[in-house]
Motif scaffolding. Structure first.
Motif, PDB file in Angstrom:
ATOM      1  N   ALA A 187     -53.586 -86.724  -0.371  1.00 37.83           N
ATOM      2  CA  ALA A 187     -53.659 -85.469   0.375  1.00 37.83           C
ATOM      3  C   ALA A 187     -53.163 -84.266  -0.424  1.00 37.83           C
ATOM      4  O   ALA A 187     -53.692 -83.161  -0.261  1.00 37.83           O
ATOM      5  N   SER A 188     -52.167 -84.461  -1.278  1.00 32.56           N
ATOM      6  CA  SER A 188     -51.544 -83.258  -1.845  1.00 32.56           C
ATOM      7  C   SER A 188     -50.995 -83.418  -3.258  1.00 32.56           C
ATOM      8  O   SER A 188     -50.070 -82.717  -3.638  1.00 32.56           O
ATOM      9  N   HIS A 189     -51.566 -84.319  -4.053  1.00 25.57           N
ATOM     10  CA  HIS A 189     -50.957 -84.562  -5.365  1.00 25.57           C
ATOM     11  C   HIS A 189     -50.972 -83.348  -6.282  1.00 25.57           C
ATOM     12  O   HIS A 189     -50.000 -83.103  -6.979  1.00 25.57           O
ATOM     13  N   GLN A 190     -52.031 -82.564  -6.285  1.00 32.28           N
ATOM     14  CA  GLN A 190     -52.074 -81.443  -7.215  1.00 32.28           C
ATOM     15  C   GLN A 190     -50.985 -80.411  -6.912  1.00 32.28           C
ATOM     16  O   GLN A 190     -50.288 -79.953  -7.818  1.00 32.28           O
ATOM     17  N   GLN A 191     -50.813 -80.106  -5.633  1.00 31.86           N
ATOM     18  CA  GLN A 191     -49.768 -79.145  -5.264  1.00 31.86           C
ATOM     19  C   GLN A 191     -48.379 -79.735  -5.516  1.00 31.86           C
ATOM     20  O   GLN A 191     -47.478 -79.040  -5.989  1.00 31.86           O
ATOM     21  N   MET A 192     -48.212 -81.018  -5.199  1.00 30.18           N
ATOM     22  CA  MET A 192     -46.921 -81.680  -5.389  1.00 30.18           C
ATOM     23  C   MET A 192     -46.510 -81.632  -6.865  1.00 30.18           C
ATOM     24  O   MET A 192     -45.380 -81.259  -7.196  1.00 30.18           O
TER      25      MET A 192
END
Length: 178
Positions: free
Chosen positions: A28-33
């Motif tokens: 769901a959110s690896h790039q932002q994390m």
């Protein structure tokens, strides 16, 4: 350095929340994390994209690895990620952090150190052998400290997330550097 720090942070999160929940979060959110963490620890913005890709490559490799699934299996007893330990050895205080440790079903303590080194040449096996020689004293020290808490048979290992590569060996007290 930044890639290693963030990869370790994310592997700690995987160990803390478990495989299924982590997989959902990562998808769901690896790039932002990853980007937020890299910026928080001071990476230069011009290096952000490349570092983000390397961390993502390492974690994606981990998520496809049966070895990594075993490393982060919730069935392991006394499992910890990024476990800080301290001891007084030879009159000096020694502080260490174990990347991953647990007891398996056979009653063996595992101490695993994650290495984000990337080897781009042909001889990966030779590179891994050199890394074992290089880090064996460090892992022996970790095992010595842990054995002060709970003596038990211990195996030491290096895991290379970028390659899904693995080296393991039995800990012998005679390995401890003095």
């Amino acid at each position: 350095k930044y890639i290693g720090t963030v990869t370790h942070d994310i592997l700690q999160l995987l160990g803390d929340i478990g495989w299924p929940q982590f997989t959902e979060l990562w998808q769901a959110s690896h790039q932002q994390m990853v980007s937020r963490r890299l910026l928080a620890i001071g990476i230069e913005p011009e290096n952000l994209t490349q570092a983000n890709q390397k961390v993502a490559q390492a974690i994606d490799t981990v998520l496809q690895s049966s070895r990594a699934q075993w490393l982060f299996d919730n069935e392991h007893r006394d499992a910890h990620s990024e476990l800080p330990l301290s001891a007084i050895l030879d009159g000096e205080t020694v502080n260490v952090i174990l990347d991953r440790t647990f007891s398996d079903t056979e009653g063996v303590r595992w101490i695993i150190d994650f290495k984000t080194s990337e080897h781009l040449e042909a001889d990966l096996a030779g590179f891994l052998d050199i890394q074992v020689e290089r880090y064996q004293p460090q892992l022996a020290r970790y095992a010595e400290i842990y054995s002060l808490i709970k003596p038990m048979p211990t195996k030491l290992a290096l895991y290379f997330p970028l390659h899904d590569a693995w080296r393991e060996w039995d800990f012998e007290q005679s390995e401890v550097p003095r």
